[in-house]
Design a protein around this motif. Structure first.
Motif, short mmCIF file in Angstrom:
data_model
loop_
_atom_site.label_atom_id
_atom_site.label_comp_id
_atom_site.label_asym_id
_atom_site.label_seq_id
_atom_site.Cartn_x
_atom_site.Cartn_y
_atom_site.Cartn_z
N SER A 159 0.87 -1.17 0.00
CA SER A 159 0.00 0.00 0.00
C SER A 159 0.91 1.22 0.00
O SER A 159 1.56 1.51 1.01
CB SER A 159 -0.91 0.03 1.23
N ALA A 160 0.96 1.90 -1.13
CA ALA A 160 1.84 3.07 -1.24
C ALA A 160 1.32 4.22 -0.38
O ALA A 160 2.11 4.94 0.23
CB ALA A 160 1.96 3.50 -2.69
N VAL A 161 0.01 4.39 -0.31
CA VAL A 161 -0.54 5.54 0.43
C VAL A 161 -0.36 5.36 1.94
O VAL A 161 -0.31 6.33 2.69
CB VAL A 161 -2.03 5.76 0.10
N LYS A 162 -0.25 4.11 2.41
CA LYS A 162 -0.05 3.86 3.85
C LYS A 162 1.36 3.37 4.15
O LYS A 162 1.65 2.97 5.28
CB LYS A 162 -1.09 2.84 4.34
N ASP A 163 2.21 3.37 3.13
CA ASP A 163 3.62 3.01 3.30
C ASP A 163 3.78 1.60 3.88
O ASP A 163 4.66 1.35 4.69
CB ASP A 163 4.32 4.04 4.21
N GLU A 164 2.93 0.69 3.46
CA GLU A 164 3.00 -0.70 3.92
C GLU A 164 3.77 -1.56 2.93
O GLU A 164 3.51 -1.52 1.73
CB GLU A 164 1.59 -1.28 4.10
N GLN A 165 4.74 -2.32 3.43
CA GLN A 165 5.52 -3.29 2.64
C GLN A 165 6.48 -2.63 1.65
O GLN A 165 7.03 -3.32 0.77
CB GLN A 165 4.57 -4.22 1.87
N ILE A 166 6.72 -1.34 1.77
CA ILE A 166 7.61 -0.66 0.83
C ILE A 166 9.04 -1.18 0.96
O ILE A 166 9.70 -1.48 -0.04
CB ILE A 166 7.56 0.87 1.04
N ASP A 167 9.52 -1.31 2.20
CA ASP A 167 10.89 -1.81 2.40
C ASP A 167 11.01 -3.27 1.96
O ASP A 167 12.07 -3.69 1.47
CB ASP A 167 11.30 -1.66 3.85
N VAL A 168 9.96 -4.05 2.14
CA VAL A 168 9.97 -5.44 1.67
C VAL A 168 10.12 -5.47 0.15
O VAL A 168 10.91 -6.25 -0.40
CB VAL A 168 8.68 -6.17 2.09
N LEU A 169 9.39 -4.60 -0.53
CA LEU A 169 9.49 -4.54 -1.98
C LEU A 169 10.89 -4.14 -2.42
O LEU A 169 11.45 -4.71 -3.38
CB LEU A 169 8.47 -3.55 -2.54
N VAL A 170 11.50 -3.18 -1.72
CA VAL A 170 12.87 -2.76 -2.05
C VAL A 170 13.82 -3.95 -1.93
O VAL A 170 14.65 -4.19 -2.82
CB VAL A 170 13.34 -1.62 -1.13
N ASP A 171 13.69 -4.72 -0.84
CA ASP A 171 14.57 -5.87 -0.64
C ASP A 171 14.39 -6.92 -1.74
O ASP A 171 15.37 -7.48 -2.24
CB ASP A 171 14.30 -6.51 0.72
N VAL A 172 13.15 -7.17 -2.12
CA VAL A 172 12.88 -8.16 -3.17
C VAL A 172 13.44 -7.69 -4.51
O VAL A 172 14.10 -8.45 -5.22
CB VAL A 172 11.37 -8.45 -3.27
N ALA A 174 15.87 -5.56 -5.03
CA ALA A 174 17.33 -5.54 -4.97
C ALA A 174 17.92 -6.93 -5.16
O ALA A 174 19.00 -7.08 -5.74
CB ALA A 174 17.79 -4.95 -3.64
N SER A 175 17.20 -7.95 -4.69
CA SER A 175 17.72 -9.33 -4.80
C SER A 175 17.85 -9.79 -6.25
O SER A 175 18.60 -10.73 -6.53
CB SER A 175 16.82 -10.29 -4.02
N TYR A 176 17.13 -9.14 -7.15
CA TYR A 176 17.20 -9.50 -8.57
C TYR A 176 18.22 -8.67 -9.34
O TYR A 176 18.46 -8.93 -10.52
CB TYR A 176 15.83 -9.31 -9.22
#
Length: 302
Positions: A159-172, A174-176
């Motif tokens: 959820s971009a508007v609630k800043d949920e899981q943003i860091d998780v997405l960055v980590d995923v 980056a792994s690629y």
């Protein structure tokens, strides 16, 4: 413990967000960058050029490329935007397909996925389920399963508007990405120039509250920016282009009220962007059928 920057563990690369119009790509780009670099609006097909935003972390630097939404074009502008998106595919390390949590996967999503895989058959594709704040957890879970079945790869709910899981997405993401150096300084957030960002903020203000086809007929060009050394104020002269006289009347509004609101709202955003006092001189002109005229499109940078 997070490792600091060394050439041995640092990852960097380019990631392109693709998806149907209005799936939240621009809002997600802003959330990842931590600052507004892409305009957002309720209308589909708001983004008109690839916007590169920088995501800085201790162990990676991700260049996020927010592209116009792929769609079946109705105008020459639409055809050119699709070509820009397809050209972007060949220049990135990872493609992220955005699908909202509150809409079922449809033919448009499959059409985009086919287009991506045909244009960049060797580029990894992962999924992001956006707008998870709009539905229940069960609905998010069902959508994650559906997107995973479509792609067969990692899928991240955000959820971009609630800043949920943003860091998780960055980590995923980056792994690629490959091991590599920083492409940009740590204080860099976008490679869009100031005039382009100003014109986009004006267009965002103009799009607010518009319906039907009129939003697609709106374009903005910054004529000039003049410094006043005595007052320290910057004067921005810009033009809003529409395709028909009736559209101009709508934008001006009764007694010029809509135009005043557009100017006021755009000026506030420009002042925020530049962190200084700005006077905005805004005019509206008719550029007949500019979306389908090659000369007009070239003049407006398409």
């Amino acid at each position: 413990m997070t490792l600091g920057y060394t050439e041995d563990n640092f990852r960097s690369g380019f990631v392109s967000f693709v998806g149907r119009p209005n799936t939240g790509k621009s809002t997600l780009t802003n959330a990842l960058v931590g600052e507004k670099i892409a305009i957002t609006a309720n209308q589909p097909e708001t983004t008109r050029h690839p916007i590169r935003g920088l995501v800085h972390r201790e162990n990676c630097q991700i260049v996020v490329v927010d592209t116009p939404g792929l769609h079946r074009p109705r105008t020459l502008l639409g055809e050119r935007l699709n070509e820009i998106v397809k050209e972007t595919y060949s220049d990135v390390d990872l493609i992220v397909l955005t699908i909202p949590a509150d809409e079922k996967i449809g033919p448009g999503d499959r059409w985009i996925l086919d287009a991506v895989r045909n244009a960049a058959p060797k580029t990894q594709v992962i999924g992001v389920v956006t707008k998870i704040d709009k539905v229940s957890r069960d609905e998010v879970g069902a959508q994650l399963i559906a997107v995973h079945e479509l792609l067969g790869t990692d899928v991240v709910p955000v959820s971009a508007v609630k800043d949920e899981q943003i860091d998780v997405l960055v980590d995923v993401m980056a792994s690629y990405l490959p091991l590599g150096p920083k492409y940009y300084p740590d204080d860099h957030i976008t490679d869009d120039d100031t005039e382009k960002r100003i014109s986009e903020l004006i267009r965002e203000a103009a799009l607010s509250g518009l319906k039907d086809e009129l939003p697609h007929s709106v374009a903005v060009e910054v004529d000039e920016m003049l410094e006043d050394e005595e007052t320290g104020r910057l004067t921005v002269h810009a033009v809003i282009y529409v395709e028909r006289p009736g559209q101009k009347t709508i934008l001006i509004g009764k007694d010029g009220r809509r135009m005043s609101r557009i100017t006021h709202n755009a000026r506030l955003e420009i002042c925020k962007l530049l962190d200084r006092n700005v006077y905005l001189d805004l005019r509206i002109k008719v550029l007949k059928n500019w979306q389908s005229d090659p000369k007009s499109l070239g003049r407006l940078g398409f």
